[in-house]
Design an enzyme around this catalytic site. Structure first.
Site, PDB file in Angstrom:
ATOM      1  N   SER A 195      -0.677 -13.652 -11.373  1.00 51.94           N
ATOM      2  CA  SER A 195      -0.269 -14.070 -12.714  1.00 51.94           C
ATOM      3  C   SER A 195      -0.810 -13.203 -13.838  1.00 51.94           C
ATOM      4  CB  SER A 195      -0.670 -15.528 -12.958  1.00 51.94           C
ATOM      5  OG  SER A 195      -2.066 -15.684 -12.834  1.00 51.94           O
ATOM      6  N   ILE A 196      -1.986 -12.641 -13.696  1.00 50.24           N
ATOM      7  CA  ILE A 196      -2.543 -11.821 -14.771  1.00 50.24           C
ATOM      8  C   ILE A 196      -1.729 -10.535 -14.952  1.00 50.24           C
ATOM      9  CG2 ILE A 196      -4.240 -10.531 -13.395  1.00 50.24           C
ATOM     10  CD1 ILE A 196      -4.887 -11.987 -16.870  1.00 50.24           C
TER      11      ILE A 196
END
Length: 166
Positions: free
Chosen positions: A58-59
């Site tokens: 997700s980052i």
């Protein structure tokens, strides 16, 4: 340390190692010179790398999860609160730009690194770099399977597809 946090840190470290292994320096030099030192504009900084390709969770996901059937999405408020003039969510798991956007910008490639699965992906996007990352994934393929997201193995398969396109 939780397994998820450990995976995120490892993925970020891998990205930094890839950039470091290519011998990339984020410094630019002015190659202009003039006898008088006046009247000449500084040279445009040369691109340091031709493209940035990103794998991760997700980052690093700029919106790949928008294109797949999963509940792990970031295409609704409050995501995007500080993103652009219209403050719209883009699928980035952040209120603005993600680390890979800053890296692509600093390398002189583009301001935002697009998702590989973005519907409006251009040839220029492919040539200057994309992200294969998917929020909710991990090194264990079972994590991605349970969350219905793109596993690291599938990200590498998409990379093979990318190479055929380029």
């Amino acid at each position: 340390m939780a397994t998820g946090v450990r995976c995120v840190l490892i993925l970020q470290l891998l990205l930094l190692l890839v950039v470091a292994a290519t011998g990339v320096s984020i410094r630019t030099t002015n190659t202009c010179s003039s006898a008088a030192g006046e009247g000449t504009a500084p040279a445009k900084p040369k691109k340091m790398v031709p493209a940035l390709l990103v794998f991760g969770d997700s980052i690093m996901d700029p919106g790949n999860n928008n294109a797949i059937h999963t509940i792990i999405k970031a295409n609704f408020p409050p995501y995007g609160h500080d993103f652009g003039a219209d403050h719209r969510p883009t699928g980035r798991f952040c209120n603005g730009r993600i680390p890979t956007d800053f890296i692509a910008s600093r390398l002189g490639l583009k301001q935002l690194l697009p998702a590989y699965l973005a519907p409006n992906l251009t040839t220029h996007d492919l040539l200057t770099g994309v992200s294969f990352a998917s929020g909710g994934t991990g090194y264990d393929p079972l994590t991605a399977q349970l969350a219905s997201v793109i596993s690291m193995t599938d990200q590498l398969r998409m990379f093979d597809e990318y190479k055929a396109k380029v």
